[in-house]
Enzyme design. Structure first.
Site, PDB file in Angstrom:
ATOM      1  N   THR A 191     -56.135  32.375  39.256  1.00  0.00           N
ATOM      2  CA  THR A 191     -57.091  32.000  40.292  1.00  0.00           C
ATOM      3  C   THR A 191     -57.953  33.230  40.534  1.00  0.00           C
ATOM      4  O   THR A 191     -57.621  34.339  40.094  1.00  0.00           O
ATOM      5  CB  THR A 191     -56.379  31.627  41.610  1.00  0.00           C
ATOM      6  OG1 THR A 191     -55.519  32.701  41.985  1.00  0.00           O
ATOM      7  CG2 THR A 191     -55.553  30.363  41.454  1.00  0.00           C
ATOM      8  N   LYS A 229     -57.108  35.258  45.091  1.00  0.00           N
ATOM      9  CA  LYS A 229     -55.947  35.935  45.686  1.00  0.00           C
ATOM     10  C   LYS A 229     -56.184  37.442  45.606  1.00  0.00           C
ATOM     11  O   LYS A 229     -57.072  37.946  46.285  1.00  0.00           O
ATOM     12  CB  LYS A 229     -54.669  35.484  44.973  1.00  0.00           C
ATOM     13  CG  LYS A 229     -54.437  33.966  45.086  1.00  0.00           C
ATOM     14  CD  LYS A 229     -53.115  33.549  44.481  1.00  0.00           C
ATOM     15  CE  LYS A 229     -52.819  32.087  44.705  1.00  0.00           C
ATOM     16  NZ  LYS A 229     -53.420  31.183  43.733  1.00  0.00           N
TER      17      LYS A 229
HETATM   18  C1  LIG Z   1     -49.131  30.923  40.044  1.00  0.00           C
HETATM   19  C2  LIG Z   1     -50.172  29.950  40.520  1.00  0.00           C
HETATM   20  N1  LIG Z   1     -50.833  29.219  39.631  1.00  0.00           N
HETATM   21  C3  LIG Z   1     -51.767  28.324  39.990  1.00  0.00           C
HETATM   22  C4  LIG Z   1     -52.084  28.126  41.316  1.00  0.00           C
HETATM   23  C5  LIG Z   1     -53.057  27.051  41.675  1.00  0.00           C
HETATM   24  O1  LIG Z   1     -54.240  27.499  42.149  1.00  0.00           O
HETATM   25  P1  LIG Z   1     -55.216  26.511  42.952  1.00  0.00           P
HETATM   26  O2  LIG Z   1     -54.642  26.343  44.294  1.00  0.00           O
HETATM   27  O3  LIG Z   1     -56.529  27.237  42.910  1.00  0.00           O
HETATM   28  O4  LIG Z   1     -55.275  25.231  42.181  1.00  0.00           O
HETATM   29  C6  LIG Z   1     -51.438  28.894  42.285  1.00  0.00           C
HETATM   30  C7  LIG Z   1     -51.787  28.705  43.710  1.00  0.00           C
HETATM   31  O5  LIG Z   1     -51.183  29.114  44.617  1.00  0.00           O
HETATM   32  C8  LIG Z   1     -50.446  29.813  41.885  1.00  0.00           C
HETATM   33  O6  LIG Z   1     -49.751  30.540  42.785  1.00  0.00           O
END
Ligand SMILES: Cc1ncc(COP(=O)(O)O)c(C=O)c1O
Length: 426
Positions: free
Chosen positions: A219, A222
């Protein structure tokens, strides 16, 4: 046009909420003003299906340049050959990679959701778990570290086509070389989802997955401190092992397949205004002061970890290498749900989280996840992290005492007024 005061009033209310509280959700951050300004721009009006130089709509010459800048900057940050900046979210980045590597029913192997993994890594309630045959490895009971022996054993058993590493609630670094060795043994490809630690990896503070993993997703909102969104990256492109060709019979590279998987595979028009904001955040990451920020995140998480340990809290894995902590509250007799609901009354935002081998449901949980990216952006250093732990402890030890909670809330609101957040917004 009549102004929509209802929504603009709510935006003001949200700004005040963000200003006055302690933001400790590990997946949140405060973007710079210029990232937000770039996001609210006229590029939202533009349809640009396709990729720079190869669009299905006219008038894309400007957004071509801005999307290309985003791609080039991202490639510079991680020193890689390929980047796709179009995924609308982290979930879509993961879905696009999975759709390239896997056919419905194929086996995948990811970290169990209840041990820190993510929904998109094969949870039965998500697309990944419904479409593919999902298997999971875990962490070791004795030390909370990823159990690579378990990963290897399961990989040999189920012969996954894709091994997924990376997590949402894991405070330690990853051994990507070991993951790759396991994948090679069973003929799998590897996807590292670095959504959480991406900023620390960009700053060279944690192991880099790029030399070992075929695909790296993240993402952008974060630790990377950009707008909400997803990205897909590869250190090197390679010829697809599935023999997929173009209509003219030329073999497609994997990067071409990923581009096609994002659009037209799972998305329509890219959010060019968000891509412009991603480009701005990548510009910021390439400046020297981002490294200072990333180092401070890591020191702050360690300072926080020490302060919690001094107060007798049980940290999964005993501490942290990155920007977050997972706290098992069972020895304090409080559930994650109770902790989350009580802390929010003191303007402290965290999230309840399952801990490995949890005996409570995901709606109750035995733990909380706490992260420092947002407070580090607000200027908090090690000394302030000790104060933060003091407040958390006061509330958690007095969950039924409204007057203590109100006092802590007052102290926090007063304290936070000394740390600017978007002063330009009045
Ligand atoms: C490890 C991980 N992958 C993918 C995502 C998904 O991201 P999004 O909320 O932008 O779809 C998150 C979200 O918290 C995550 O922690």
């Amino acid at each position: 046009m009549t102004r929509d005061t209802a929504i603009f009033d709510l935006i003001q209310e949200e700004l005040q909420r963000q200003r006055r509280g302690l933001e400790l959700i590990a997946s949140e951050n405060f973007t710079s003003l210029q990232v937000m300004q770039a996001m609210g721009n006229v590029m939202t009006n533009k349809y640009a299906e396709g990729y720079p130089g190869k669009r299905y709509y006219g008038g894309c010459e400007v957004v071509d340049k801005s999307e290309q800048l985003a791609i080039d900057r991202l490639k510079d940050i991680f020193n890689i050959e390929y980047a796709n900046v179009q995924p609308h979210s982290g979930a879509q980045a993961n879905m696009a990679v999975q759709a390239v590597v896997l056919q419905p029913g194929d086996a995948i192997l990811g970290l169990d959701l209840s041990m820190g993994g993510h929904l998109t890594h094969g949870s039965p309630v998500a697309f990944s778990g419904k479409t593919y045959q999902a298997h999971h490895y875990g962490v070791r009971k004795e030390d909370g570290l990823v159990d690579y022996d378990d990963m290897e054993k399961k990989a040999v058993e189920v012969k996954p086509k894709l091994i997924i590493c990376g997590a949402s609630a894991y405070s330690r670094d990853w051994d990507y070389a070991r993951v790759r060795a396991i994948a090679d043994k069973v003929g799998a490809l590897v996807m590292a989802d670095i959504a959480h630690p991406a900023g620390l990896i960009a700053a060279g503070l944690l192991n880099s997955p790029f030399d070992h993993c075929h695909f790296v997703t993240s993402t952008t909102h974060k630790t990377l401190r950009g707008p909400r969104g997803g990205i897909i990256m590869m250190k090197n492109d390679f010829e697809n092992p599935w023999g997929i060709t173009t209509p003219k019979g030329e073999v497609r590279t994997v990067s071409q397949l990923i581009d096609l998987s994002v659009f037209p595979g799972i998305q329509g028009g890219p959010l060019e205004h968000v891509i412009a904001a991603k480009a701005v955040s990548f510009f910021e990451i390439l400046q020297d002061d981002y490294k200072v920020y990333a180092r401070q995140m890591q020191s702050n998480a360690q300072a926080m970890s020490n302060a919690f340990l001094e107060k007798g809290y049980d940290l999964v894995s005993g501490g942290t290498d990155n920007h977050l902590l997972l706290i098992d509250l069972r020895n304090k007799g409080i559930s994650g749900k109770k902790a989350e609901n009580t802390l929010v009354k003191a303007d402290i935002t965290i999230n309840k989280n399952m801990v490995p081998f949890d005996d409570k449901s995901p709606f109750i949980t035995s733990g909380i996840r706490v992260g420092v990216p947002a407070l580090t952006t607000r200027g908090f250093k090690e000394k302030e992290m000790k104060q933060v732990v003091h407040w958390l402890d006061q509330v958690l030890m007095n969950t039924d005492n409204d007057s203590v909670i109100a006092t802590v809330r007052g102290e926090i609101n007063e304290y936070m007024s000394g740390f600017d957040l978007y002063p330009e917004m009045g």
